[in-house]
Design an enzyme around this catalytic site. Sequence first.
Site, PDB file in Angstrom:
ATOM      1  N   GLN A 180      40.147  40.984  27.937  1.00 56.58           N
ATOM      2  CA  GLN A 180      39.858  40.428  26.607  1.00 56.58           C
ATOM      3  C   GLN A 180      41.077  39.686  26.043  1.00 56.58           C
ATOM      4  OE1 GLN A 180      37.075  40.130  25.029  1.00 56.58           O
ATOM      5  NE2 GLN A 180      38.064  39.236  23.224  1.00 56.58           N
ATOM      6  N   LYS A 181      42.253  39.949  26.630  1.00 52.04           N
ATOM      7  CA  LYS A 181      43.472  39.231  26.228  1.00 52.04           C
ATOM      8  C   LYS A 181      43.228  37.725  26.184  1.00 52.04           C
ATOM      9  CE  LYS A 181      47.939  38.197  26.032  1.00 52.04           C
ATOM     10  NZ  LYS A 181      48.304  37.311  27.117  1.00 52.04           N
ATOM     11  N   VAL A 199      45.523  45.592  26.890  1.00 52.56           N
ATOM     12  CA  VAL A 199      46.529  46.650  27.034  1.00 52.56           C
ATOM     13  C   VAL A 199      47.805  46.176  26.336  1.00 52.56           C
ATOM     14  CG1 VAL A 199      47.882  48.016  28.680  1.00 52.56           C
ATOM     15  CG2 VAL A 199      45.506  47.389  29.210  1.00 52.56           C
ATOM     16  N   HIS A 204      46.737  44.045  34.092  1.00 45.44           N
ATOM     17  CA  HIS A 204      46.041  43.765  35.349  1.00 45.44           C
ATOM     18  C   HIS A 204      45.554  45.068  35.992  1.00 45.44           C
ATOM     19  CE1 HIS A 204      49.120  40.378  35.228  1.00 45.44           C
ATOM     20  NE2 HIS A 204      47.987  39.695  35.328  1.00 45.44           N
TER      21      HIS A 204
HETATM   22  P1  AMP Z   1      46.655  36.404  34.547  1.00 40.17           P
HETATM   23  O1  AMP Z   1      47.389  36.923  35.739  1.00 40.17           O
HETATM   24  O2  AMP Z   1      47.516  36.229  33.338  1.00 40.17           O
HETATM   25  O3  AMP Z   1      45.790  35.216  34.870  1.00 40.17           O
HETATM   26  O4  AMP Z   1      45.652  37.572  34.146  1.00 40.17           O
HETATM   27  C1  AMP Z   1      44.723  38.067  35.057  1.00 40.17           C
HETATM   28  C2  AMP Z   1      43.698  38.888  34.310  1.00 40.17           C
HETATM   29  O5  AMP Z   1      44.336  39.970  33.637  1.00 40.17           O
HETATM   30  C3  AMP Z   1      42.980  38.061  33.243  1.00 40.17           C
HETATM   31  O6  AMP Z   1      41.602  38.400  33.224  1.00 40.17           O
HETATM   32  C4  AMP Z   1      43.660  38.494  31.983  1.00 40.17           C
HETATM   33  O7  AMP Z   1      42.840  38.384  30.826  1.00 40.17           O
HETATM   34  C5  AMP Z   1      43.952  39.955  32.282  1.00 40.17           C
HETATM   35  N1  AMP Z   1      45.039  40.431  31.411  1.00 40.17           N
HETATM   36  C6  AMP Z   1      46.246  39.844  31.235  1.00 40.17           C
HETATM   37  N2  AMP Z   1      46.963  40.535  30.317  1.00 40.17           N
HETATM   38  C7  AMP Z   1      46.186  41.558  29.906  1.00 40.17           C
HETATM   39  C8  AMP Z   1      46.349  42.627  28.963  1.00 40.17           C
HETATM   40  N3  AMP Z   1      47.462  42.766  28.257  1.00 40.17           N
HETATM   41  N4  AMP Z   1      45.324  43.494  28.804  1.00 40.17           N
HETATM   42  C9  AMP Z   1      44.183  43.343  29.521  1.00 40.17           C
HETATM   43  N5  AMP Z   1      43.961  42.372  30.420  1.00 40.17           N
HETATM   44  C10 AMP Z   1      44.943  41.492  30.617  1.00 40.17           C
END
Ligand code: AMP
Length: 279
Positions: free
Chosen positions: A146-147, A174, A35
Amino acid sequence: MKVTDSIQSIRTYRWAKPGETWGLVPTMGYLHDGHLSLVRRARQENDRVGVSIFVNPLQFNEAADLDRYPRDMVRDLSLLEAEGVDAVWTPTPEMMYPAGFQTYVDVEQVTQGLEGAARPGHFRGVATVVAKLFNVFQPTRAYFGQKDAQQVAVIRRMVKDLTMPLDIVVGPIVRERDGLALSSRNVNLSPAARQQATCLYKALSMADMALNQGQRDADALRTRMTDIISDYDLAQIDYVSVAHPDSLVELTHVENRALLSLAVFVGGVRLIDNMIFEG
Ligand code: AMP
């Protein structure tokens, strides 16, 4: 740092100086470096940065999964403060979905496979909440990881189809040092499952290597990933995919580009990961 749950306050704050550009990072909280990498990118590319924290009930297809989703608002706010974030919006489910709510965004094709097939209704929830976040915040740019490769494809499609006036920016995955993609759900892994959770990255890396060595048969690549995962006794495959990166249609033969992706239960925790091959 402005912190509010109010739709009216966040909108007023965002438009205080209309000439300023705003980057928005939508999240479900329990923040990690994935994030924060998006927050830092938004910081570089905009005058102001906003983050939303909302565990969206509409995108969970199982109540138990929603209950189990980790939360820590105090820690999240201190991390965001340290990153120099300007505004954090933390709406409640009642504010987002008041009584009588009945309007949804359905992106039809790109939601069919992968996560969409495994989690019915998931992308309807995602597209609807992201459309609402965009309408409230009205950012210049929004940042996604991109995850969640299919989520990126779904949101790009929605923004294009509904002529939404903002740019979508996508940041790379990441990872931990051993390759495990950072995820808020990783906290639910037992120590043994955490060790085996590297199997997703290993399978993707091996398939990517096979592609680089000239393997172009998608079924051979799926088999390779499946074989690697089956060496891990705590891992159970949900799906393994070799698909076109934009349409997400499953490939039989890889020409130039492919999205390798998979979902695996490791010790009962569902993890997803992916890699893009560009020949
Ligand atoms: P979430 O809180 O899981 O909904 O994630 C919020 C944002 O962070 C989304 O756009 C996810 O794709 C991104 N995100 C989550 N994990 C990763 C990661 N390991 N690397 C890059 N972006 C991430």
